[in-house]
Structures are given as C-alpha cells and as structure tokens.
Enzyme design. Structure first.
Site, mmCIF file in Angstrom:
data_model
loop_
_atom_site.group_PDB
_atom_site.id
_atom_site.type_symbol
_atom_site.label_atom_id
_atom_site.label_comp_id
_atom_site.label_asym_id
_atom_site.label_seq_id
_atom_site.Cartn_x
_atom_site.Cartn_y
_atom_site.Cartn_z
ATOM 1 C CE LYS A 165 123.389 145.162 17.608
ATOM 2 N NZ LYS A 165 124.490 145.607 18.450
ATOM 3 C CD GLU A 198 119.607 150.406 13.123
ATOM 4 O OE1 GLU A 198 119.225 149.993 14.228
ATOM 5 O OE2 GLU A 198 120.796 150.641 12.869
ATOM 6 C CG HIS A 221 130.182 146.809 10.461
ATOM 7 N ND1 HIS A 221 129.786 147.951 9.808
ATOM 8 C CD2 HIS A 221 129.818 145.787 9.674
ATOM 9 C CE1 HIS A 221 129.217 147.617 8.675
ATOM 10 N NE2 HIS A 221 129.220 146.312 8.556
ATOM 11 N NE ARG A 230 131.012 145.117 26.027
ATOM 12 C CZ ARG A 230 131.718 145.756 25.110
ATOM 13 N NH1 ARG A 230 132.788 146.429 25.453
ATOM 14 N NH2 ARG A 230 131.339 145.773 23.854
HETATM 15 P P1 ADP Z 1 127.772 146.023 17.468
HETATM 16 O O1 ADP Z 1 126.895 145.430 18.510
HETATM 17 O O2 ADP Z 1 128.339 145.027 16.559
HETATM 18 O O3 ADP Z 1 128.755 146.978 18.047
HETATM 19 P P2 ADP Z 1 126.375 148.390 16.471
HETATM 20 O O4 ADP Z 1 124.905 148.547 16.306
HETATM 21 O O5 ADP Z 1 126.985 149.149 17.575
HETATM 22 O O6 ADP Z 1 126.725 146.863 16.579
HETATM 23 O O7 ADP Z 1 127.059 148.817 15.101
HETATM 24 C C1 ADP Z 1 128.435 148.638 14.847
HETATM 25 C C2 ADP Z 1 128.887 149.612 13.769
HETATM 26 O O8 ADP Z 1 128.148 149.438 12.551
HETATM 27 C C3 ADP Z 1 128.676 151.076 14.130
HETATM 28 O O9 ADP Z 1 129.728 151.578 14.875
HETATM 29 C C4 ADP Z 1 128.568 151.713 12.758
HETATM 30 O O10 ADP Z 1 129.832 151.907 12.187
HETATM 31 C C5 ADP Z 1 127.846 150.678 11.942
HETATM 32 N N1 ADP Z 1 126.396 150.907 11.943
HETATM 33 C C6 ADP Z 1 125.497 150.368 12.796
HETATM 34 N N2 ADP Z 1 124.235 150.776 12.515
HETATM 35 C C7 ADP Z 1 124.333 151.607 11.451
HETATM 36 C C8 ADP Z 1 123.371 152.347 10.675
HETATM 37 N N3 ADP Z 1 122.085 152.286 10.926
HETATM 38 N N4 ADP Z 1 123.839 153.096 9.646
HETATM 39 C C9 ADP Z 1 125.153 153.149 9.364
HETATM 40 N N5 ADP Z 1 126.101 152.467 10.048
HETATM 41 C C10 ADP Z 1 125.707 151.697 11.085
HETATM 42 P P1 ADP Z 2 133.897 147.958 22.307
HETATM 43 O O1 ADP Z 2 132.458 147.761 21.946
HETATM 44 O O2 ADP Z 2 134.213 147.872 23.754
HETATM 45 O O3 ADP Z 2 134.461 149.144 21.685
HETATM 46 P P2 ADP Z 2 134.389 145.644 20.708
HETATM 47 O O4 ADP Z 2 133.122 145.829 19.970
HETATM 48 O O5 ADP Z 2 135.633 145.483 19.937
HETATM 49 O O6 ADP Z 2 134.701 146.808 21.708
HETATM 50 O O7 ADP Z 2 134.189 144.423 21.687
HETATM 51 C C1 ADP Z 2 135.004 144.242 22.825
HETATM 52 C C2 ADP Z 2 135.285 142.788 23.052
HETATM 53 O O8 ADP Z 2 134.092 142.113 23.368
HETATM 54 C C3 ADP Z 2 135.870 142.086 21.873
HETATM 55 O O9 ADP Z 2 136.756 141.133 22.361
HETATM 56 C C4 ADP Z 2 134.653 141.440 21.225
HETATM 57 O O10 ADP Z 2 135.028 140.291 20.518
HETATM 58 C C5 ADP Z 2 133.809 141.118 22.421
HETATM 59 N N1 ADP Z 2 132.371 141.208 22.213
HETATM 60 C C6 ADP Z 2 131.642 142.309 21.969
HETATM 61 N N2 ADP Z 2 130.328 142.025 21.905
HETATM 62 C C7 ADP Z 2 130.217 140.705 22.117
HETATM 63 C C8 ADP Z 2 129.116 139.798 22.195
HETATM 64 N N3 ADP Z 2 127.844 140.186 22.041
HETATM 65 N N4 ADP Z 2 129.373 138.497 22.428
HETATM 66 C C9 ADP Z 2 130.639 138.096 22.603
HETATM 67 N N5 ADP Z 2 131.718 138.896 22.562
HETATM 68 C C10 ADP Z 2 131.526 140.174 22.322
HETATM 69 MG MG MG Z 3 128.346 148.677 19.037
#
Ligand code: ADP
Ligand code: ADP
Ligand code: MG
Length: 501
Positions: free
Chosen positions: A118, A202, A237, A294
């Site tokens: 990130k 953040e 989340h 992806r």
């Molecule tokens: P991941 O790699 O786990 O998907 P993300 O950065 O996409 O991580 O964040 C996952 C979720 O966490 C977001 O969809 C949102 O709901 C919440 N989130 C992430 N960053 C923030 C933020 N700065 N403020 C509020 N909610 C956040």
């Molecule tokens: P999307 O981001 O596609 O909406 P999810 O956050 O639920 O969906 O992740 C999709 C799939 O990939 C899930 O099975 C989750 O466990 C897996 N996944 C997402 N990010 C990672 C990661 N960084 N490492 C391993 N598995 C991941």
């Molecule tokens: Mg995300």
C-alpha cells in the site's frame, strides 16, 4: 499476438468455474488443479482436464506455483488465470510463469509489486496528484514519532499493514492512550497474515464509503475504466453487499474518479483487469486507498451494467490484443446488486460455520445470476474462504434490483450451515440502505443479532396467528375466510412487504 488454446485456472470454487465458463465460450480448453479436499469439486468436474496437486492446506496445493507450472508443461498449457486470492497478487509467481514461457492472465510482476504494497502504491500514485488520505509516507517503526504524526493528523486514525489485504492487519485507534496496544496488534496480525510487519498510519475518514473503479489496460498502453462499484456494506472491513452504480456519485465525481483510477493504473504501467479502491467522505471528497491487481470478487455487477465480460477481456489482453472497447463506447445500463453468501453465522459475529449443504437450491429467473461452486450434499471445506456463492440481481432501476434480490434470497434454500442470506435480506429491506444514504458503519449502526431472531420470531408469530385465525373461522364455519387463511398457513414464503416509499 499469441492465441491461447489451453488455459489452466490456478484457483478453486466459484471463481475457477466462472473463468472456465468464459474460456469454454471462447473455444479454449480448460485445465483444473485441485487439492485432496476438492476431489469432488465442481471446477474439477467442469474442466476438460484436471490434476491433483497436493494436500488440502493451500500452502501444499493452491499456493504451490512450482507444481502448477509443472502441470502446465506436462499438459501443454498456454496460459494461467489465477482468479482472486491465492497466487493472484504474487509478483514472483507472475514472473515465474512468464519465465516458463507461459502467459499470465493478469498484470506484470512489476505492477503487482508496486501495487501489492500500500505504501509503494501511494508513492507511485503520488506522481499523478491523486488525492490521498493524510498519513505517514513510510512504514512506522518509531512509536513516539508515529504518535506525534497521529496527533497532528487528529484521532481517530487507522494503523494499517502495508502488505495488507482481505481486511486484515488494520486497527482503528480512537485516542493516544490506545496507540501502543493497537499498534502491537496490527504488527503481529500483519506478521502472521502476510509475513511482513510493516505498518503505517492513516487518518480515519469519518462516515466513509468504499467506492472502487474497475479498470482494463492492454499491453499497448491503452487504459479505460468501467465505472464504479459501491462496496460500503462490510463486516470486518470486508465486503458483503456490492452494487453498481453507486447511489452517492454525481456524473462529475464519477468522471473524476474514473480519470484518477486510469492514472493510478498508468503509474505502474498496468495491463489486465484491476480495481482502484477509494474511500469517499460525507462531502463526497474521494481518496485513493489501494489497487487490487486482479479480478475482484464483485466484478459481476460491473459486467451486468456494462455488458462487458471481464474475463474475456483479460484473455484478449494476455494474448496481446489491443483493447477493443473505447472509453466513449461505455455507458451504464440499469442497476446490479450482489450479495456474498458466506457459510457464516451473522448472529455469532459472522464466524465461519462450515459443514455439509444438506439442502441447496438456487434461485432462478429473469435478472438473477448465481456464481457458485457447490451442489447439494457437498461439504464446505474448512481450509478455504467460506464463501458459498455470489447472488447477483440485475434490473433497470436500483429499486427493482433490490426487489429482485429479495425475491431471489427468498427462493434460495440452504440448510446444514448458517449463511449470510438472512443478514443480506435485512440489508435489502433496511431504510438506510434503500435510501442510498449509508456508509461502512452500516453493520455497526443497524445490525444486531436480534433483528434476525426477531424477523424469524415475527414470521412464526404470523403463522401462529394465521393458524389461530383459521381455526376460529373454521369453528364459525366461515368457508371464505378459511380459504384465505389456509393460503397463509401453507405458504413458506416471507411475504412481509417492506414499508418504504
Ligand atoms: P484491504 O487491503 O484489507 O482491502 P483497504 O485499504 O482496501 O484494505 O481497506 C479495507 C476497508 O477498510 C475499506 O473498504 C474501508 O471500509 C476501511 N478503510 C480503509 N482505510 C480507511 C480510512 N482511511 N478511513 C476509513 N475507513 C477505511
Ligand atoms: P475483493 O477485494 O475482491 O473485494 P476480498 O477482499 O474479500 O475481495 O478478497 C478476495 C479474496 O482474496 C479473499 O478470499 C481473500 O481472503 C483473499 N485475499 C485478499 N487479499 C489478500 C492478500 N493480500 N493475501 C492473501 N489473500 C488475500
Ligand atoms: Mg481493499
């Protein structure tokens, strides 16, 4: 330009099937790989050829890139589609595949590497002046320094794993007293989930909505976006309900976000299908969160509103063809809704509830799409993601898509495991969701296990009341009333109509 004749899908479950279906439509031969836990799985039966690559644990099967490449060589496979999860965002794997002379249906190792982290993603995106949530530009190691930055940003803040994904390795910190403890937790979660303890801080955006943009890029530098998906209904989340388009965007903001997403993709020389995620605040300011390199779980809602088969496009891109779709050709048609049907118990903190699908009957009909990987009698293995299916509804308006979704949920019959179906029905009926005015706190604000128990109880109460009425009327020998009440007693359907405008 290459031509893919045989495609191996390095995945399992619904996404493996979804990819193979498009391959079959394109006249491409399919190869499945599977673990010992998946001998009977549908993706294995669907594929033209299949190979068992190891034990149930994914580290011994679906994550064994070396074995998967071995299978490709033996079976003369031209290309690998990684699906989502597993090896899909593994830069080393993308490179290994390329080095073996096989096409990877996804981005280059270089793009995955930049966007997989990130912090490095933010650094790349910064070149294009993409709006970003205020935070630390580098990984945090010195706590005193981190606390100083956090208080400058202003609490609440979020501590995030740089290598994070799937909602893991993320901690909200409400005030300075909590900082050390939450940081410790975030680091240890990041190490155990991703083998990398780097975290950053953040600003926690108030009243956040998760809106993401689908992009497609080819190997010739053309990049387009296919509008947004709204994914604010989340637990842990992680998304459970998704839709397209979002009810909160204006055409101007959609256009601006689309342009930013294309720029983010350009910042890492992206090709393939990808998703640029943004957080949107209550004033409709949007900030770049991360890019997923992806195919996304919720990609079907985009396919429904654009008419584009994203997997087909991914295959064309891997073959080296220039994008056949121009930005100006794309427009949004209708509205699509998706719910994730997980084997989880919403009344018990959404904990996985795996077991055997004693009853499994899918909904059908106009505007209903089910992407799943199970049949009645099959067991949901404990080793993998507990998602049973994705249920998608499509109609000309948001209201109709919701009504269709409720109808489809009511037709879905699953027993043997707890599922998120009733929870998703609750979401579909909720005033906040229907009004379009909701954020990622939906579950926290509105959901308690009681709301599901209540709806079950009120149904029982309705049936009991109907029964009493029926008996009373019979006693009074009122034939007409008895007939009406018989219909109520017989019906299994949840006929309660939502009271919304
Ligand atoms: P991941 O790699 O786990 O998907 P993300 O950065 O996409 O991580 O964040 C996952 C979720 O966490 C977001 O969809 C949102 O709901 C919440 N989130 C992430 N960053 C923030 C933020 N700065 N403020 C509020 N909610 C956040
Ligand atoms: P999307 O981001 O596609 O909406 P999810 O956050 O639920 O969906 O992740 C999709 C799939 O990939 C899930 O099975 C989750 O466990 C897996 N996944 C997402 N990010 C990672 C990661 N960084 N490492 C391993 N598995 C991941
Ligand atoms: Mg995300």
């Amino acid at each position: 330009m290459a031509t893919i004749k045989k495609l191996l899908v390095a995945n399992r479950g619904e996404i493996a099937l979804r990819v193979m279906r498009t391959a079959r439509e394109m006249g491409i031969q399919t190869v499945a790989v599977y673990s010992e836990a998946d001998r009977e799985a549908l993706h294995v039966r669907y594929a033209d050829e299949s190979v068992c690559i190891g034990a149930a644990a994914s580290s011994e099967s679906y994550l064994r890139g070396d074995k998967i490449i071995e299978v490709c060589k033996t079976l003369n496979v031209d290309a690998i589609h990684p699906g989502y999860g597993f090896l899909s965002e593994n830069a080393k794997f993308s490179q290994m595949v390329k080095d073996a002379g096989i096409l990877f249906v996804g981005p280059s190792a270089h793009s995955i590497e930049i966007m997989g982290d990130k912090l490095s993603a933010k650094r790349a995106a910064a070149k294009y002046n993409i709006p970003m949530v205020p935070g630390t530009p580098d990984a945090v190691t010195d706590r005193t320094e981190a606390k100083k930055i956090a208080s400058d940003i202003g609490y609440p803040v979020l501590i995030k794993a740089s290598a994070g994904g799937g909602g893991k390795g993320m901690r909200i910190v409400e005030n300075e007293e909590e900082f050390d403890e939450q940081m410790e937790r975030a680091v240890s979660e990041a190490i155990s989930a991703f083998g990398d303890g780097a975290v950053f801080v953040e600003k926690y955006v108030a009243s956040p909505r998760h809106v993401e943009i689908q992009v497609l890029g080819d190997k010739h530098g053309n990049i387009i976006h296919l509008f947004e998906r709204e994914c604010s209904v989340q637990r842990r989340h992680q998304k459970v309900v998704e839709e397209a388009p979002s009810s909160c965007l204006t055409p101007e903001i959609r256009q601006a976000m689309g342009q930013c997403a294309v720029d983010v993709a350009r910042s890492c020389g992206y090709y393939g299908a990808g998703t640029v995620e943004f957080i949107v605040d209550d004033k409709l300011n949007f900030y770049f969160l991360e890019m997923n390199t992806r195919l996304q779980v919720e990609h079907p809602v985009t396919e429904m509103i654009t008419g584009v088969d994203l997997v087909r496009q991914m295959i064309y891109i891997a073959e080296g063809r220039p994008l056949e779709i121009k930005q100006e050709d794309l427009k949004i048609n209708g509205h699509a809704m998706e719910i994730r049907v997980y084997a989880e118990d919403p009344t018990n903190n959404f904990l996985p509830d795996v077991g055997t699908l004693q009853t499994y009957v899918r909904p059908q009909g106009n505007g209903v799409r089910v992407d799943d990987g199970f049949e009645q009698g099959m067991a949901i293995p404990i080793y993998y993601d507990p998602m049973i299916a994705k249920l998608i509804s499509y109609a000309s308006t948001r209201e109709e898509a919701i009504e269709k979704m409720i109808r489809a949920i009511d037709e879905y019959q699953i027993s043997g495991v707890q599922t998120t179906l009733d929870f998703c029905r609750f979401v579909m009926e909720h005033d906040a969701f229907r009004s379009g005015n909701f954020d990622t706190h939906f579950v926290k604000y509105y959901f308690t296990p009681e709301v599901l128990r209540k709806s079950v109880n009120s149904e029982e109460a309705q049936i009991a009341a109907a029964l009493v009425g029926y008996l009373l009327h019979q006693a009074q020998q009122s034939n007409q009333a008895a007939a009406v009440n018989t219909a109520v007693v017989k019906s299994n359907w949840k006929t309660k109509r939502a009271n919304w405008k």
